[in-house]
Design an enzyme around this catalytic site. Structure first.
Site, mmCIF file in Angstrom:
data_model
loop_
_atom_site.group_PDB
_atom_site.id
_atom_site.type_symbol
_atom_site.label_atom_id
_atom_site.label_comp_id
_atom_site.label_asym_id
_atom_site.label_seq_id
_atom_site.Cartn_x
_atom_site.Cartn_y
_atom_site.Cartn_z
ATOM 1 N N HIS A 1 0.862 -1.187 0.000
ATOM 2 C CA HIS A 1 0.000 0.000 0.000
ATOM 3 C C HIS A 1 0.895 1.232 0.000
ATOM 4 O O HIS A 1 2.013 1.211 0.504
ATOM 5 C CB HIS A 1 -0.871 -0.041 1.263
ATOM 6 N N LYS B 1 -10.976 -0.577 10.075
ATOM 7 C CA LYS B 1 -11.129 -1.753 9.222
ATOM 8 C C LYS B 1 -11.593 -2.975 10.015
ATOM 9 O O LYS B 1 -11.808 -4.046 9.436
ATOM 10 C CB LYS B 1 -9.816 -2.061 8.501
ATOM 11 N N GLN C 1 -4.691 -5.148 6.879
ATOM 12 C CA GLN C 1 -5.639 -6.117 6.329
ATOM 13 C C GLN C 1 -5.571 -7.464 7.041
ATOM 14 O O GLN C 1 -6.260 -8.411 6.637
ATOM 15 C CB GLN C 1 -5.369 -6.307 4.828
ATOM 16 N N CYS D 1 -4.674 2.460 -3.847
ATOM 17 C CA CYS D 1 -3.460 2.958 -3.192
ATOM 18 C C CYS D 1 -2.315 1.956 -3.366
ATOM 19 O O CYS D 1 -1.553 1.692 -2.418
ATOM 20 C CB CYS D 1 -3.701 3.255 -1.722
ATOM 21 N N ASP E 1 2.931 -4.117 8.009
ATOM 22 C CA ASP E 1 1.667 -3.437 7.784
ATOM 23 C C ASP E 1 0.573 -4.481 7.999
ATOM 24 O O ASP E 1 0.371 -5.370 7.177
ATOM 25 C CB ASP E 1 1.626 -2.876 6.359
#
Length: 409
Positions: free
Chosen positions: A121, A224, A201, A364, A198
């Site tokens: 991302h 999220k 997700q 993104c 990261d």
């Protein structure tokens, strides 16, 4: 609870969009919020709205208990060793920028390397680009396999003794790829580099154990995973955070302020300058309670099933191209696709007319779009409240989209 029972806790889903029942398939961008989170925010503002840490009055104490209680919930949720390792931020982007600005500037110099991947991302690309420009370091990309996965052999060939930071997403927001972070962290550590993850997700969709992963930093966002917008988390190993300088200065993060010199509070507060995101943290704590009541293993299993079902049904649509690994066991609950020569924005527009919300664009992830040799894609992403019926409606909408553009052209 099954998905149909879970849906009852999400009031936003009980509506029509353009004359059709809403089918929300954009949870990778932001998830919807359960009543438990909405009520927790309402209760804070109605009953004990106050600043934290500073006051000794009753409302201040209750607010502090709620805020710091949420920190402990986060610690347990990702199995951090201590609450001192849990920093509240505005989100994943802020967390990654904090590591780049604080740890990066102190430990990366000319001739050093930062390793990321093509699937990242933008929030896990641009901070490292800027750090490389500032320090004279080299930004390196580990190659992707044909199906959009990372091989450990390629990682071993990319990371060198000059590598100082490896920063990889746990789950791709485009391909759904679930990366082998534990093995990647081992490679990074063998070369003396730190491992940044990261987890935007990953944290909403599967059990995360930062100690088992042995990552040095892990970032994720509340919005999220059923929580409010504007709240996120940076996890960092205590010995690293203790030696890092804060990047924001002011109230809350100070111990003593003199005329010309100041000292910082201990962890975690030295990284939380100013009035913190109190309501957001309390809301995130409520979201964690809700997810753990369902069970993270059950959530992951449900989404694997939906991804497999979606790929099977969507593949039956003529002209359908699905990106990423075709093995449902290796991907999270999203499907990114294109339909013949129909632009993704047109696909999303027609689907919206049917009450179906999907994402369209570069997500993104423009370097990944270049790697895929496309300018944009459409994406359907699933969460705890989605069902096979939602996917059936998506497929029906895609068939209508194809028919509509076939008639037009």
């Amino acid at each position: 609870m099954n998905a149909k029972e879970i849906r009852k806790y999400f009031p936003i889903l009980d509506q029509e969009v353009n004359g059709h029942p809403l089918v929300y398939l954009d949870s990778a961008a932001t998830s919807q919020k359960p009543l438990q989170v909405i009520e927790a925010l309402d209760k804070y503002y109605r009953e004990y709205n106050s600043n934290v840490h500073r006051g000794v009055h009753t409302l201040g104490t209750r607010a502090t208990d709620g805020y710091e209680g949420a920190r402990e919930k986060v610690r347990k949720f990702i199995n951090a060793a201590s609450v001192e390792e849990i920093i509240f931020t505005r989100g994943t982007t802020t967390a990654i920028n904090t590591v780049a600005a604080s740890y990066g500037r102190a430990n990366v110099g000319e001739g050093d390397e930062i390793v990321i991947s093509h699937m990242e991302h933008h929030s896990n690309i641009i901070p490292w680009q800027q750090l490389a420009k500032e320090t004279g370091a080299t930004l390196k990309y580990v190659p992707l396999q044909e199906d959009g996965t990372i091989s450990i052999e390629d990682m071993k060939n990319t990371v060198t003794s000059n590598t100082k930071i490896v920063s990889i997403m746990k789950v791709s927001n485009v391909l759904g790829t679930m990366n082998p972070i534990k093995e990647i962290a081992r490679v990074a550590h063998e070369h003396g580099a730190v491992m940044m993850v990261d987890g935007a997700q990953a944290a909403p969709h599967m059990k995360v154990d930062v100690q088992d992963l042995d990552c040095d930093f892990f970032a994720f966002s509340g919005h999220k995973m059923g929580g409010p917008t504007g709240i996120g988390v940076l996890y960092g190993k205590k010995h690293l955070l203790e030696n890092m300088e804060p990047v924001e200065f002011g109230g809350e993060m100070i111990d003593f302020v003199g005329m010309y010199e100041s000292t910082w509070k201990e962890l975690p507060w030295k990284f939380e300058g100013g009035t913190p995101i109190i309501a957001g943290a309390i809301g995130l704590g409520a979201a964690i309670d809700f997810l753990e009541e369902i069970g993270m293993d059950d959530i992951e299993k449900h989404e694997h099933h939906l991804a497999a079902y979606a790929m099977e049904k969507m593949s039956e649509v003529d002209g359908m191209v699905i990106y990423g690994t075709k093995d449902p066991a290796k991907r999270a609950g999203l499907v990114t696709f294109n339909l013949d020569d129909v632009h993704p924005h047109d696909v999303a527009t027609v689907l919206d007319a049917e009450g179906i919300a999907v994402r369209a664009g570069h997500h993104c992830a423009q370097p990944l779009m270049k790697w895929l040799k496309v300018s944009a894609t459409a994406r359907a992403s699933f969460y705890i409240y989605n069902t096979e019926e939602d996917i059936d409606k998506l497929v029906s909408g895609l068939v209508k989209t194809k028919e509509y553009f076939s008639d037009v052209f």
